[in-house]
Scaffold this motif. Structure first.
Motif, PDB file in Angstrom:
ATOM      1  N   GLU A 108       0.815  -1.216   0.000  1.00  0.00           N
ATOM      2  CA  GLU A 108       0.000   0.000   0.000  1.00  0.00           C
ATOM      3  C   GLU A 108       0.849   1.267   0.000  1.00  0.00           C
ATOM      4  O   GLU A 108       0.492   2.266  -0.638  1.00  0.00           O
ATOM      5  CB  GLU A 108      -0.934   0.006   1.206  1.00  0.00           C
ATOM      6  CG  GLU A 108      -2.018  -1.061   1.152  1.00  0.00           C
ATOM      7  CD  GLU A 108      -3.009  -0.940   2.280  1.00  0.00           C
ATOM      8  OE1 GLU A 108      -4.216  -1.064   2.029  1.00  0.00           O
ATOM      9  OE2 GLU A 108      -2.579  -0.710   3.435  1.00  0.00           O
ATOM     10  N   ASN A 112       2.185   0.000  -4.726  1.00  0.00           N
ATOM     11  CA  ASN A 112       1.004   0.475  -5.458  1.00  0.00           C
ATOM     12  C   ASN A 112       1.171   1.902  -5.973  1.00  0.00           C
ATOM     13  O   ASN A 112       0.327   2.389  -6.727  1.00  0.00           O
ATOM     14  CB  ASN A 112      -0.246   0.384  -4.581  1.00  0.00           C
ATOM     15  CG  ASN A 112      -0.722  -1.044  -4.394  1.00  0.00           C
ATOM     16  OD1 ASN A 112      -0.335  -1.938  -5.141  1.00  0.00           O
ATOM     17  ND2 ASN A 112      -1.554  -1.275  -3.399  1.00  0.00           N
ATOM     18  N   TRP A 231      -3.182  -7.253  -1.508  1.00  0.00           N
ATOM     19  CA  TRP A 231      -3.109  -5.790  -1.412  1.00  0.00           C
ATOM     20  C   TRP A 231      -2.392  -5.161  -2.595  1.00  0.00           C
ATOM     21  O   TRP A 231      -2.319  -3.930  -2.696  1.00  0.00           O
ATOM     22  CB  TRP A 231      -2.420  -5.390  -0.107  1.00  0.00           C
ATOM     23  CG  TRP A 231      -3.150  -5.919   1.081  1.00  0.00           C
ATOM     24  CD1 TRP A 231      -2.843  -7.038   1.801  1.00  0.00           C
ATOM     25  CD2 TRP A 231      -4.342  -5.389   1.673  1.00  0.00           C
ATOM     26  NE1 TRP A 231      -3.758  -7.239   2.805  1.00  0.00           N
ATOM     27  CE2 TRP A 231      -4.689  -6.233   2.747  1.00  0.00           C
ATOM     28  CE3 TRP A 231      -5.141  -4.273   1.400  1.00  0.00           C
ATOM     29  CZ2 TRP A 231      -5.808  -5.996   3.549  1.00  0.00           C
ATOM     30  CZ3 TRP A 231      -6.254  -4.045   2.192  1.00  0.00           C
ATOM     31  CH2 TRP A 231      -6.575  -4.894   3.246  1.00  0.00           C
ATOM     32  N   LYS A 233      -1.957  -3.993  -6.386  1.00  0.00           N
ATOM     33  CA  LYS A 233      -2.847  -3.642  -7.502  1.00  0.00           C
ATOM     34  C   LYS A 233      -2.512  -4.416  -8.771  1.00  0.00           C
ATOM     35  O   LYS A 233      -3.398  -4.902  -9.475  1.00  0.00           O
ATOM     36  CB  LYS A 233      -2.753  -2.131  -7.796  1.00  0.00           C
ATOM     37  CG  LYS A 233      -3.457  -1.259  -6.783  1.00  0.00           C
ATOM     38  CD  LYS A 233      -3.650   0.164  -7.298  1.00  0.00           C
ATOM     39  CE  LYS A 233      -2.349   0.808  -7.716  1.00  0.00           C
ATOM     40  NZ  LYS A 233      -2.518   2.241  -8.068  1.00  0.00           N
ATOM     41  N   GLU A 234      -1.215  -4.509  -9.104  1.00  0.00           N
ATOM     42  CA  GLU A 234      -0.782  -5.158 -10.341  1.00  0.00           C
ATOM     43  C   GLU A 234      -0.374  -6.601 -10.038  1.00  0.00           C
ATOM     44  O   GLU A 234       0.715  -6.856  -9.532  1.00  0.00           O
ATOM     45  CB  GLU A 234       0.394  -4.388 -10.958  1.00  0.00           C
ATOM     46  CG  GLU A 234       0.078  -2.945 -11.315  1.00  0.00           C
ATOM     47  CD  GLU A 234      -0.878  -2.850 -12.484  1.00  0.00           C
ATOM     48  OE1 GLU A 234      -0.921  -3.780 -13.310  1.00  0.00           O
ATOM     49  OE2 GLU A 234      -1.590  -1.839 -12.566  1.00  0.00           O
ATOM     50  N   ARG A 235      -1.270  -7.564 -10.335  1.00  0.00           N
ATOM     51  CA  ARG A 235      -1.002  -8.963 -10.003  1.00  0.00           C
ATOM     52  C   ARG A 235      -0.990  -9.823 -11.269  1.00  0.00           C
ATOM     53  O   ARG A 235      -2.003  -9.882 -11.985  1.00  0.00           O
ATOM     54  CB  ARG A 235      -2.067  -9.505  -9.042  1.00  0.00           C
ATOM     55  CG  ARG A 235      -2.102  -8.795  -7.709  1.00  0.00           C
ATOM     56  CD  ARG A 235      -2.946  -9.569  -6.704  1.00  0.00           C
ATOM     57  NE  ARG A 235      -4.353  -9.610  -7.067  1.00  0.00           N
ATOM     58  CZ  ARG A 235      -5.243  -8.693  -6.700  1.00  0.00           C
ATOM     59  NH1 ARG A 235      -4.864  -7.651  -5.984  1.00  0.00           N
ATOM     60  NH2 ARG A 235      -6.505  -8.816  -7.055  1.00  0.00           N
TER      61      ARG A 235
END
Length: 282
Positions: A108, A112, A231, A233-235
């Motif tokens: 976080e 991100n 948590w 964002k880009e997975r």
């Protein structure tokens, strides 16, 4: 002494307001030299290194100057032989911290916030780029294999080499920390308050999360990783492949620098082979 000459230059350029009341050498730099400068109630870090290392580090800190977990860069020498940045108070001792929560705070608070950059100049190490993301991983795995040697069998080495070939090619490239391990995290009362010493990489944010997850031998469980990746964002679709590659690279580092941790990493390697349905490798 070179440090005194640098201090005079910093005063002349108004980087620091006056002669430091105290300066002391900090431990932790393997190649670099680190100094803490105290001027009145202010504290600064002076870091000396090779220009090929300093320039990418300065680029990373400058790119993410608004990110609260990172030190604020205050000055880069025209020669690129040293930089000055703000001091983050705390300790690298994370005992008592929850690995899950630290990884959440990392995702976080830093990962991100990564921004896409051009990959025209290459992927991987900013100071020594590869032609593609897979080429970068392939080079890292090949180098690691030399350190691991017979600790893992030929089938394991080939398995990881094949995994790299199956890693989904990244369509967007990001400027990453690159050495995003717990050894570069600053804690205050068991909370993550800083991330220092970047070795920038052009790649996918998941790389830094996997790196952080694999950087300590404790809690290398699917539960911990699944919580952390939630948590981000880009997975990527098949993130567990990166975990196995990350563990392989970490085993290589342990062979060279942390042999006492090898037992736990080899145990985690076996467990993750089962998790990914590759138990036949055992």
């Amino acid at each position: 002494m070179a440090i005194k000459k640098i201090i005079l230059e910093l005063i002349e350029r108004n980087v620091i307001p006056a002669e430091p009341s105290e300066y002391k050498k900090l431990s932790g730099g393997t190649v670099s030299e680190l100094y803490l400068l105290k001027v009145n109630d202010l504290e600064y870090v002076l870091k000396l290194n090779d220009p090929a290392v300093t320039e990418p580090e300065a680029l990373f800190l400058d790119t993410y100057e608004e990110v609260g977990l990172l030190p604020k860069i205050l000055y880069v020498a025209p020669s690129k032989t040293y930089i000055v940045y703000s001091f983050i108070s705390g300790s690298t001792d994370y005992n008592g911290s929850s690995k899950k929560e630290v990884l959440k705070e990392l995702a976080e608070g830093l990962l991100n916030k990564y921004t896409a950059v051009s990959s025209e100049s290459g992927w991987g190490w900013v100071d020594s780029p590869s032609a593609s993301w897979q080429d970068f991983l392939r080079n890292e795995v090949s180098y690691a294999q030399k350190s691991i040697g017979s600790l893992l069998g030929p089938a394991d080495h080939q398995f990881v080499a094949d995994l790299v070939g199956k890693v989904e090619a990244s369509t967007e490239s990001y400027l990453l920390h690159g050495d995003c391990g717990f050894h570069n995290f600053i804690f205050d009362e068991q909370n993550l308050v800083g991330v220092i010493d970047p070795a920038p990489v052009i790649g996918a944010p998941s790389y830094d999360l996997v790196y952080a997850f694999c950087s300590t031998p404790d809690d290398l469980t699917k539960e911990t990783f699944d919580y952390a990746i939630h948590w981000l964002k880009e997975r990527p679709a098949e993130i567990y492949k990166l975990v196995l590659i990350g563990l392989y690279l970490r085993i290589a580092l342990c062979c060279k620098h942390h042999p006492a941790d090898l037992v736990l990493y080899l145990k985690a390697w076996s467990e993750w082979l089962k998790i990914t349905g590759n138990a036949t490798r055992l």
